[in-house]
Design a protein around this motif. Structure first.
Motif, short mmCIF file in Angstrom:
data_model
loop_
_atom_site.label_atom_id
_atom_site.label_comp_id
_atom_site.label_asym_id
_atom_site.label_seq_id
_atom_site.Cartn_x
_atom_site.Cartn_y
_atom_site.Cartn_z
N VAL A 181 0.86 -1.28 -0.11
CA VAL A 181 -0.01 0.01 0.03
C VAL A 181 1.03 1.93 -0.29
O VAL A 181 0.85 1.86 -0.91
N VAL A 182 2.05 1.20 0.90
CA VAL A 182 2.75 2.20 0.89
C VAL A 182 3.43 2.62 -0.41
O VAL A 182 3.42 3.74 -0.85
N GLY A 183 4.06 1.92 -0.96
CA GLY A 183 4.77 1.32 -2.09
C GLY A 183 4.12 2.38 -3.37
O GLY A 183 4.38 2.88 -4.22
N LEU A 184 2.76 1.74 -3.72
CA LEU A 184 1.71 2.28 -4.13
C LEU A 184 1.87 3.47 -4.38
O LEU A 184 1.96 4.24 -5.18
N ALA A 185 1.17 4.43 -2.94
CA ALA A 185 0.81 5.28 -2.61
C ALA A 185 2.25 6.44 -3.47
O ALA A 185 1.58 7.50 -3.72
N LEU A 186 3.70 6.15 -3.07
CA LEU A 186 4.82 6.19 -2.98
C LEU A 186 4.89 6.96 -4.45
O LEU A 186 5.15 7.89 -5.43
N ALA A 187 4.55 5.68 -5.16
CA ALA A 187 4.61 5.25 -6.64
C ALA A 187 3.93 6.52 -7.11
O ALA A 187 4.43 6.63 -8.32
N TRP A 188 2.29 6.31 -7.06
CA TRP A 188 1.64 7.57 -7.59
C TRP A 188 1.62 9.24 -6.63
O TRP A 188 1.54 9.99 -8.09
N LEU A 189 2.56 8.92 -6.08
CA LEU A 189 2.40 10.65 -5.76
C LEU A 189 4.19 11.16 -5.98
O LEU A 189 3.49 12.30 -6.50
N LEU A 190 4.56 10.76 -6.31
CA LEU A 190 6.02 11.00 -5.84
C LEU A 190 6.54 11.88 -7.49
O LEU A 190 7.03 12.88 -7.36
N PRO A 191 6.15 11.00 -8.05
CA PRO A 191 6.66 11.56 -9.56
C PRO A 191 5.36 12.94 -9.91
O PRO A 191 5.91 13.86 -10.44
N ARG A 192 4.42 12.71 -9.14
CA ARG A 192 3.28 13.81 -9.28
C ARG A 192 3.74 15.14 -8.83
O ARG A 192 3.66 16.24 -8.70
N ALA A 193 4.67 15.01 -7.47
CA ALA A 193 5.43 16.26 -6.49
C ALA A 193 6.51 16.66 -7.29
O ALA A 193 6.47 17.81 -7.06
N VAL A 194 6.95 15.96 -7.91
CA VAL A 194 7.88 16.00 -8.69
C VAL A 194 7.67 16.83 -9.58
O VAL A 194 9.10 17.92 -10.28
N ALA A 195 6.75 16.73 -10.44
CA ALA A 195 6.85 17.67 -11.68
C ALA A 195 6.29 18.63 -10.76
O ALA A 195 6.24 19.57 -11.29
N TRP A 196 5.56 18.71 -10.07
CA TRP A 196 4.81 19.90 -9.98
C TRP A 196 5.53 20.52 -9.14
O TRP A 196 5.10 22.49 -9.69
N LEU A 197 6.40 20.07 -8.47
CA LEU A 197 7.23 21.28 -7.48
C LEU A 197 8.31 21.63 -8.52
O LEU A 197 8.73 22.69 -8.45
N PHE A 198 8.97 21.28 -9.27
CA PHE A 198 10.20 21.40 -10.35
C PHE A 198 10.03 21.27 -12.11
O PHE A 198 10.46 22.31 -11.79
N LEU A 199 9.44 19.75 -12.16
CA LEU A 199 9.83 19.88 -13.27
C LEU A 199 9.02 20.70 -14.12
O LEU A 199 9.62 21.41 -14.95
N ARG A 200 7.21 20.69 -14.61
CA ARG A 200 6.78 21.55 -15.11
C ARG A 200 6.40 23.41 -13.98
O ARG A 200 5.97 24.16 -14.90
N ALA A 201 7.84 23.58 -13.23
CA ALA A 201 7.05 24.54 -12.39
C ALA A 201 8.30 25.96 -13.11
O ALA A 201 8.43 25.96 -13.91
N VAL A 202 7.64 27.23 -13.32
CA VAL A 202 7.80 28.20 -13.67
C VAL A 202 8.56 29.15 -12.77
O VAL A 202 9.01 29.43 -11.51
N TYR A 203 9.76 28.98 -12.77
CA TYR A 203 11.19 29.83 -12.03
C TYR A 203 11.11 31.34 -12.17
O TYR A 203 11.65 31.99 -11.60
N ALA A 204 11.02 31.62 -14.09
CA ALA A 204 11.11 33.72 -13.76
C ALA A 204 10.25 33.92 -13.17
O ALA A 204 9.03 33.76 -13.11
N PRO A 205 10.16 35.60 -12.71
CA PRO A 205 9.09 36.36 -11.98
C PRO A 205 9.04 36.65 -13.25
O PRO A 205 8.39 38.13 -13.39
N ASP A 206 8.12 35.70 -14.20
CA ASP A 206 7.29 36.15 -14.98
C ASP A 206 5.71 35.65 -14.31
O ASP A 206 5.80 34.89 -14.96
#
Lengths: 246, 370
Positions: B44-69
């Motif tokens: 259960v914990v493994g599945l939850a992490l597998a679902w959550l981690l990629p989304r969190a990384v994408a939201w926080l970093f991959l698709r994020a906007v860094y410029a003050p735009d």
């Protein structure tokens, strides 16, 4: 017996309503070696703890080395400089090394410079044969070694009187002898000693006088030969029958 | 004379301990799949992490906007983080309303202060000269912030804010409340009834009051009680109030350590002829204080985080200045990113203090493990 160095005159003490010392009259001469024995709860420890005022007596007069013990902090601290004490549980300071334990009193109380205090401490540690343990912490030593360090700590203050409160009761049997040997050495050098102990062999060979206490009273006192051969009091006979090997 | 037992435990026929069983696979089986229930929990914990981690990384970093735009951030429609808000406002968040062009001053002051803290952290620095050595550091800190000397433009304390305030407030409050707490703890265990009574009364009284109340009293009631002509600025009043508040808790922490020591320690020291103060200083406190390091750090962290309450009396610490930054209507919807940023600063600071305390505990408690 030399001139008196400890004098109890009709001393009484209570813990709450419990009458722990009853009309104690006792004079200890300079250089005298006294063994105090008796069943547990008879007031032996309380008796010697009054001498350096770890316990306060409530009635009567107690004079140690010419100073009457009262609430006056100065006279109490002065007496404590003259009176060394060794405890059942050693009570070494675990956060200080063996050397620091022994040098603490001279540095803080006698204001001896550190280097001199440490030299003196090493000397005392040699004397009780733990000179090679000076740099360790107490927790690294065996019980017998710890108790000998405790003796060195008390001796380093160059006291005139040494009190021992069941110094071997917390030790493994194999370590009792090394502590008794250190005490024998001390006795041989003319120190005034008051020893609470169940080691009747020590009492026989070292004591000038054996005191038997029961229910807060001194029931009987005599030279060891007489004390062990012809105990006068019923309770003394009872007690000796229990502690002496047959 | 009996010889001492061999405490190293390595007798002549001592043997090596057996090697640990199995490799990493055995470890996994033993710890994660030892029973059906354990295996199910792992899944259960493994599945939850597998679902959550990629989304969190994408939201926080991959698709994020860094410029003050601002427009790029709007276009995200909250499907990714807009660090542009932090990029745009970081100086306001870190330094509050301190004049923009002069913000090198709080930066330099804070760097100096933190460097001095780091140098003081090692027990080797705990000497008699440490307290006097800190005086010029604290003076330099406040002179830099206040200005009015050496050609620095004066800046009113009401404009100070952000991280420098959080750090200096915490440090001063903790540094002052520890000695006060020790005195109160010793007082509460005193044989003198008056001292004991007053210490107890103080501790119980103060612990019965919420910090918010203390802050209000310090900032609104204090000035009315002070004699005319004597003015303490709001920051100093709040620091004093928080110190008196924390000291009550410190006192109980210290008392816990004092209670934990066997009575024989004090008696042995007294029997040597040490005065009461020396018994405390040389024998009791060095042991008691090491015992209570974990609780000390609890207090340290809660003080650090409690400084955020000073916003209620209009002092803008780190959280307060974040709220200033969020006052900009254009950016106010990106509060989540703002709080994550500030939260990361708090978290990193607390982690550092916590690791330091673990180290300190081991370092000072060497004798306990000996």
């Amino acid at each position: 017996m030399g001139d008196p160095i400890i004098e109890f005159r009709r001393v009484n003490k209570w813990f709450g309503r419990y009458h722990v010392l009853r009309d104690i009259d006792l004079t200890v001469g300079r250089g005298e070696r006294i063994v105090v024995c008796g069943p547990s709860g008879s007031g032996k420890s309380t008796l010697i703890r009054c001498v350096n005022r770890l316990e306060e007596h409530q009635q009567g007069t107690l004079i140690v080395d010419g100073v009457e013990l009262t609430d006056d902090r100065r006279s109490v601290e002065r007496i404590r400089r003259e009176v060394g004490m060794v405890f059942q549980q050693f009570n070494l300071f675990p956060h200080l090394t063996v050397l620091q334990n022994v040098a603490l009193g001279p540095i803080e109380v006698l204001k001896v410079p550190r280097a001199e205090a440490e030299a003196r401490a090493r000397e005392q540690l040699q004397r009780v044969r733990v000179g090679d343990q000076a740099a360790k912490f107490p927790g690294q030593l065996s019980g017998g070694q710890q108790q000998r360090v405790a003796i060195a700590r008390a001796l380093c203050m160059q006291p005139r009187i040494m009190l021992f409160d069941e110094p071997t009761s917390a030790l493994d049997p194999e370590m009792v002898k090394e502590v008794l040997d250190a005490m024998l050495d001390l006795a041989g050098q003319g120190m005034t000693m008051v020893v609470v102990t169940h080691e009747m062999g020590f009492a026989r060979s070292v004591a000038d006088r054996v005191i038997f206490m029961d229910h807060g009273r001194i029931v009987e006192q005599n030279a060891p030969r007489e004390f062990f051969a012809h105990p006068e009091n019923e309770r003394t006979r009872d007690f000796l029958a229990k502690v002496l090997p047959r | 004379m009996a010889t001492a037992p061999d405490l190293s435990g390595a007798g002549r026929d001592a043997r090596e301990p057996p090697p640990p069983r199995g490799g990493p696979l055995a470890w996994v089986r033993r710890n994660l799949f030892s029973s059906w229930a354990n295996a199910a929990a792992t899944a259960v914990v493994g599945l939850a992490l597998a679902w959550l981690l990629p989304r969190a990384v994408a939201w926080l970093f991959l698709r994020a906007v860094y410029a003050p735009d601002y427009d790029a951030c709007r276009a995200l429609d909250y499907r990714a983080a807009c660090w542009g808000f932090v990029a745009e406002k970081h100086r306001l968040i870190l330094f509050g309303r301190y004049p923009f062009a002069e913000q090198w001053r709080p930066l330099a002051a804070t760097a100096l202060f933190v460097a001095a803290l780091a140098l003081s952290a090692h027990p080797r620095a705990w000497r008699r000269w440490l307290a006097p050595a800190w005086l010029p550091v604290v003076a330099a800190f406040f002179l830099l912030l206040r200005g009015g000397v050496l050609g620095l433009a004066p800046v009113d304390p009401s404009a100070w804010g952000g991280l420098p305030l959080t750090i200096v407030l915490t440090a001063l409050v903790v540094a002052a409340s520890i000695p006060l707490g020790i005195v109160l703890a010793l007082g509460r265990r005193s044989r003198m009834p008056l001292v004991r009574g007053l210490s107890t009364l103080y501790i119980e009284l103060v612990r019965g009051v919420p910090l918010i109340t203390v802050l209000f009293v310090a900032s609104f009631l204090f000035p009315l009680l002070l004699p005319a002509g004597l003015r303490l600025d709001a920051l100093a009043r709040v620091a004093v109030g928080m110190t008196f508040f924390q000291a009550a808790y410190m006192a109980e922490v210290v008392r816990g350590g004092l209670q934990a020591l066997p009575r024989g320690q004090g008696e042995a020291a007294e029997a040597l002829g040490l005065s009461w103060w020396k018994v405390q200083r040389r024998v009791i406190l060095p042991q008691a204080l090491v015992l209570v390091i974990p609780s000390f750090v609890n207090s340290l962290l809660s003080t650090f985080l409690d400084t955020s309450l000073v916003t209620v009396v209009s002092i803008y610490d780190l959280t307060g200045s974040l709220r200033l930054a969020l006052g900009d209507p254009q950016w106010r919807n990106f509060f989540l990113e703002g709080y994550l940023f500030v939260g990361a600063i708090y978290f990193a600071s607390c982690l550092a203090m916590s690791r330091y305390s673990h180290w300190l505990e081991r370092h000072l408690g060497r004798w306990a493990r000996a």
